[in-house]
Motif scaffolding. Structure first.
Motif, PDB file in Angstrom:
ATOM      1  N   VAL A 174       0.600  -0.728  -0.196  1.00 32.80           N
ATOM      2  CA  VAL A 174      -0.032   0.168   0.189  1.00 32.80           C
ATOM      3  C   VAL A 174       0.743   1.451   0.309  1.00 32.80           C
ATOM      4  N   LEU A 175       2.117   1.415   0.886  1.00 37.57           N
ATOM      5  CA  LEU A 175       2.813   2.659   0.783  1.00 37.57           C
ATOM      6  C   LEU A 175       3.588   2.358  -0.439  1.00 37.57           C
ATOM      7  N   ALA A 176       4.027   1.506  -1.140  1.00 36.74           N
ATOM      8  CA  ALA A 176       4.590   1.093  -2.349  1.00 36.74           C
ATOM      9  C   ALA A 176       3.614   2.268  -3.333  1.00 36.74           C
ATOM     10  N   ARG A 177       2.511   1.982  -3.348  1.00 37.88           N
ATOM     11  CA  ARG A 177       1.694   1.979  -4.827  1.00 37.88           C
ATOM     12  C   ARG A 177       1.119   3.606  -4.450  1.00 37.88           C
ATOM     13  N   SER A 178       0.930   4.229  -2.827  1.00 41.08           N
ATOM     14  CA  SER A 178       1.104   5.336  -1.777  1.00 41.08           C
ATOM     15  C   SER A 178       2.315   6.581  -2.821  1.00 41.08           C
ATOM     16  N   GLY A 179       3.122   6.311  -2.424  1.00 42.20           N
ATOM     17  CA  GLY A 179       4.918   6.101  -2.648  1.00 42.20           C
ATOM     18  C   GLY A 179       5.345   6.706  -1.247  1.00 42.20           C
ATOM     19  N   GLY A 180       4.871   6.959   0.087  1.00 41.15           N
ATOM     20  CA  GLY A 180       4.794   6.798   0.993  1.00 41.15           C
ATOM     21  C   GLY A 180       5.799   6.862   1.621  1.00 41.15           C
ATOM     22  N   LEU A 181       6.117   4.885   1.303  1.00 42.61           N
ATOM     23  CA  LEU A 181       8.161   4.604   1.949  1.00 42.61           C
ATOM     24  C   LEU A 181       8.389   5.781   1.323  1.00 42.61           C
ATOM     25  N   ARG A 182       9.160   6.160   0.100  1.00 41.02           N
ATOM     26  CA  ARG A 182       9.427   6.746  -0.456  1.00 41.02           C
ATOM     27  C   ARG A 182       9.560   8.048   0.471  1.00 41.02           C
ATOM     28  N   ARG A 183       8.479   8.598   0.677  1.00 42.38           N
ATOM     29  CA  ARG A 183       8.707  10.139   1.314  1.00 42.38           C
ATOM     30  C   ARG A 183       8.982   9.920   2.779  1.00 42.38           C
ATOM     31  N   GLN A 184       8.911   8.870   3.776  1.00 36.70           N
ATOM     32  CA  GLN A 184       9.953   8.324   4.308  1.00 36.70           C
ATOM     33  C   GLN A 184      10.941   9.172   4.421  1.00 36.70           C
ATOM     34  N   GLY A 185      11.996   9.173   4.008  1.00 34.86           N
ATOM     35  CA  GLY A 185      13.592   9.867   3.552  1.00 34.86           C
ATOM     36  C   GLY A 185      13.926   9.232   4.670  1.00 34.86           C
ATOM     37  N   ALA A 186      15.722   9.033   4.732  1.00 37.80           N
ATOM     38  CA  ALA A 186      16.395   8.830   5.471  1.00 37.80           C
ATOM     39  C   ALA A 186      17.882   9.234   5.768  1.00 37.80           C
ATOM     40  N   PRO A 187      18.095   9.295   7.020  1.00 36.33           N
ATOM     41  CA  PRO A 187      19.356  10.103   6.790  1.00 36.33           C
ATOM     42  C   PRO A 187      21.094  10.559   5.961  1.00 36.33           C
ATOM     43  N   ARG A 188      20.905  11.947   6.483  1.00 35.15           N
ATOM     44  CA  ARG A 188      21.946  11.511   5.206  1.00 35.15           C
ATOM     45  C   ARG A 188      23.207  11.691   5.435  1.00 35.15           C
ATOM     46  N   PRO A 189      24.108  10.901   5.748  1.00 31.91           N
ATOM     47  CA  PRO A 189      25.663  10.713   6.205  1.00 31.91           C
ATOM     48  C   PRO A 189      26.200  12.146   5.917  1.00 31.91           C
ATOM     49  N   ASN A 190      27.295  12.337   7.026  1.00 30.80           N
ATOM     50  CA  ASN A 190      27.629  13.726   7.394  1.00 30.80           C
ATOM     51  C   ASN A 190      28.814  13.981   6.290  1.00 30.80           C
ATOM     52  N   ALA A 191      29.123  12.667   5.314  1.00 26.84           N
ATOM     53  CA  ALA A 191      30.672  12.879   4.134  1.00 26.84           C
ATOM     54  C   ALA A 191      30.119  12.208   3.160  1.00 26.84           C
ATOM     55  N   THR A 192      30.630  12.171   2.175  1.00 28.47           N
ATOM     56  CA  THR A 192      30.687  11.121   0.703  1.00 28.47           C
ATOM     57  C   THR A 192      31.002  10.481   0.989  1.00 28.47           C
ATOM     58  N   ARG A 193      30.151   8.622   0.830  1.00 27.31           N
ATOM     59  CA  ARG A 193      30.553   7.789   1.253  1.00 27.31           C
ATOM     60  C   ARG A 193      30.565   7.176  -0.246  1.00 27.31           C
ATOM     61  N   VAL A 194      31.887   6.803  -1.119  1.00 28.77           N
ATOM     62  CA  VAL A 194      32.225   6.107  -1.846  1.00 28.77           C
ATOM     63  C   VAL A 194      32.139   4.533  -2.031  1.00 28.77           C
ATOM     64  N   MET A 195      31.225   3.897  -2.908  1.00 28.83           N
ATOM     65  CA  MET A 195      31.225   2.569  -2.226  1.00 28.83           C
ATOM     66  C   MET A 195      31.410   1.806  -3.849  1.00 28.83           C
ATOM     67  N   VAL A 196      31.884   0.248  -3.437  1.00 28.74           N
ATOM     68  CA  VAL A 196      32.420   0.189  -4.767  1.00 28.74           C
ATOM     69  C   VAL A 196      31.956  -1.022  -5.391  1.00 28.74           C
ATOM     70  N   VAL A 197      30.868  -1.537  -5.979  1.00 29.62           N
ATOM     71  CA  VAL A 197      30.443  -2.087  -6.231  1.00 29.62           C
ATOM     72  C   VAL A 197      30.841  -3.517  -6.961  1.00 29.62           C
ATOM     73  N   ALA A 198      31.144  -4.808  -6.602  1.00 30.24           N
ATOM     74  CA  ALA A 198      31.991  -5.479  -7.504  1.00 30.24           C
ATOM     75  C   ALA A 198      32.091  -6.622  -7.101  1.00 30.24           C
ATOM     76  N   ASN A 199      32.472  -7.350  -8.240  1.00 32.22           N
ATOM     77  CA  ASN A 199      32.604  -8.707  -7.963  1.00 32.22           C
ATOM     78  C   ASN A 199      32.900  -9.448  -9.401  1.00 32.22           C
ATOM     79  N   GLN A 200      33.976 -10.169  -9.176  1.00 25.69           N
ATOM     80  CA  GLN A 200      34.709 -11.272 -10.786  1.00 25.69           C
ATOM     81  C   GLN A 200      33.789 -11.883 -11.055  1.00 25.69           C
ATOM     82  N   LYS A 201      32.651 -12.739  -9.913  1.00 30.20           N
ATOM     83  CA  LYS A 201      32.496 -13.796 -11.103  1.00 30.20           C
ATOM     84  C   LYS A 201      30.819 -12.734 -11.579  1.00 30.20           C
ATOM     85  N   GLY A 202      30.303 -12.934 -13.213  1.00 28.85           N
ATOM     86  CA  GLY A 202      29.237 -12.289 -13.900  1.00 28.85           C
ATOM     87  C   GLY A 202      27.911 -12.871 -13.531  1.00 28.85           C
TER      88      GLY A 202
END
Length: 306
Positions: free
Chosen positions: A23-51
């Motif tokens: 219900v929340l997803a269809r109404s957009g409610g989950l997205r409106r709840q937001g999330a806390p911003r980090p104090n600094a930029t988080r650089v995340m490497v998404v890796a896995n050599q297996k395809g």
């Protein structure tokens, strides 16, 4: 009667939670709840050599989920196939300013960034086919493994809240090719955190050991700050004992690094890139979209490792 009312209003049951999320997803409610911003930029490497483990799919959908939760996100497509660029609806034909221009030609990162039209708060550095030759061209370059790190650190919107302010990027997600070559090495040197998608199948565990050995070598010689902070189980089929066994083994080895959310197999997730979209915009109420949104929320809520 009171007991019955308590039962009906019990939101802790899986069925009630699933219904509430839908219900929340269809109404957009989950997205409106937001999330806390980090104090600094988080650089995340998404890796896995297996395809085929859902690496690019996880990159673009987690990035989209984070942007829908109010975060400012930059995706750097470091895979010559350019699949992340396709899924985010960004042009990546030859001649478009791209990661190749940044890594090989030395163009500033700020000059090769494109905003994603469908997702406010999400920016992309696309990958063109030129990137396929970058590993050969970089061989003779001095400090070739640090090109990406220098480009990211030089961007005016990467840094702490005190240094940059509210306009800063909260997350930089680097989508790596399915190999452990020079492009992936650049990402590992640039990143603070490793984000590893793992398919819930036995072969996925075999490749993980080699990846972790590479990470440890990078930690010892090039980037001591790099840690494995996030592991996401993908293509999870709850009906099979194999998936449950792989999940248990991964959780027993890595503990809190493994997100509680597992992404199920989903036709919608597979269909979305053919429309130049992530599943977050293609079908936001689907099981795949809800799972990636929850994964994004978990990453944001956990915060950067100390």
């Amino acid at each position: 009667m009171a007991d019955q009312q308590e039962t009906f209003h019990d939101q802790a049951t899986p069925l009630a939670q699933a219904a509430q999320h839908s219900v929340l997803a269809r109404s957009g409610g989950l997205r409106r709840q937001g999330a806390p911003r980090p104090n600094a930029t988080r650089v995340m490497v998404v890796a896995n050599q297996k395809g085929g483990v859902g690496k690019t799919t996880s990159t673009v959908n987690v990035a989209a989920g984070l942007s829908q939760l109010g975060q400012k996100v930059l995706v750097i497509d470091l895979d010559p196939q350019g699949n992340a660029s396709t899924a985010l609806g960004v042009a990546h034909h030859r001649g478009v300013p791209s990661t190749y221009d940044m890594l090989v030609e030395g163009q500033p990162l700020v000059d090769v960034v494109t905003e994603c039209a469908d997702l406010p708060g999400l920016w992309v550095v696309p990958a063109t086919i030129d990137l396929a030759g970058a590993e050969i061209e970089l061989v003779s370059v001095v400090a070739r493994e640090q090109r990406l790190a220098r480009a990211i650190n030089a961007h005016p919107l990467v840094g702490t809240a005190e240094e940059v302010g509210d306009d800063r990027f909260d997350y930089v997600l680097v989508d790596c090719p399915p190999s452990l070559g020079l492009l992936t090495l650049n990402a590992l040197v640039a990143g603070q955190e490793m984000f590893i998608p793992i398919q819930a199948e036995y072969y996925a565990l075999e490749g993980l050991g080699q990846l972790l050995e590479t990470v440890e070598m990078v930690r010892q010689h090039l980037n001591p700050q790099l840690i494995v902070s996030t592991i996401l189980l993908t293509m999870y089929d709850a009906r099979t004992r194999l998936a449950a066994g792989v999940a248990d083994e991964v959780r027993s080895h890595f503990g809190d690094q493994v997100l509680k959310t597992a992404v199920p197999r989903s036709v919608r997730v597979s269909e979305a890139p053919s429309y130049g979209q992530t599943v977050m915009t293609y079908d936001p109420a689907s099981a795949g979209a809800l799972s990636y949104l929850e994964a994004a929320r978990e990453i944001a809520s956990k915060g950067a490792p100390a």
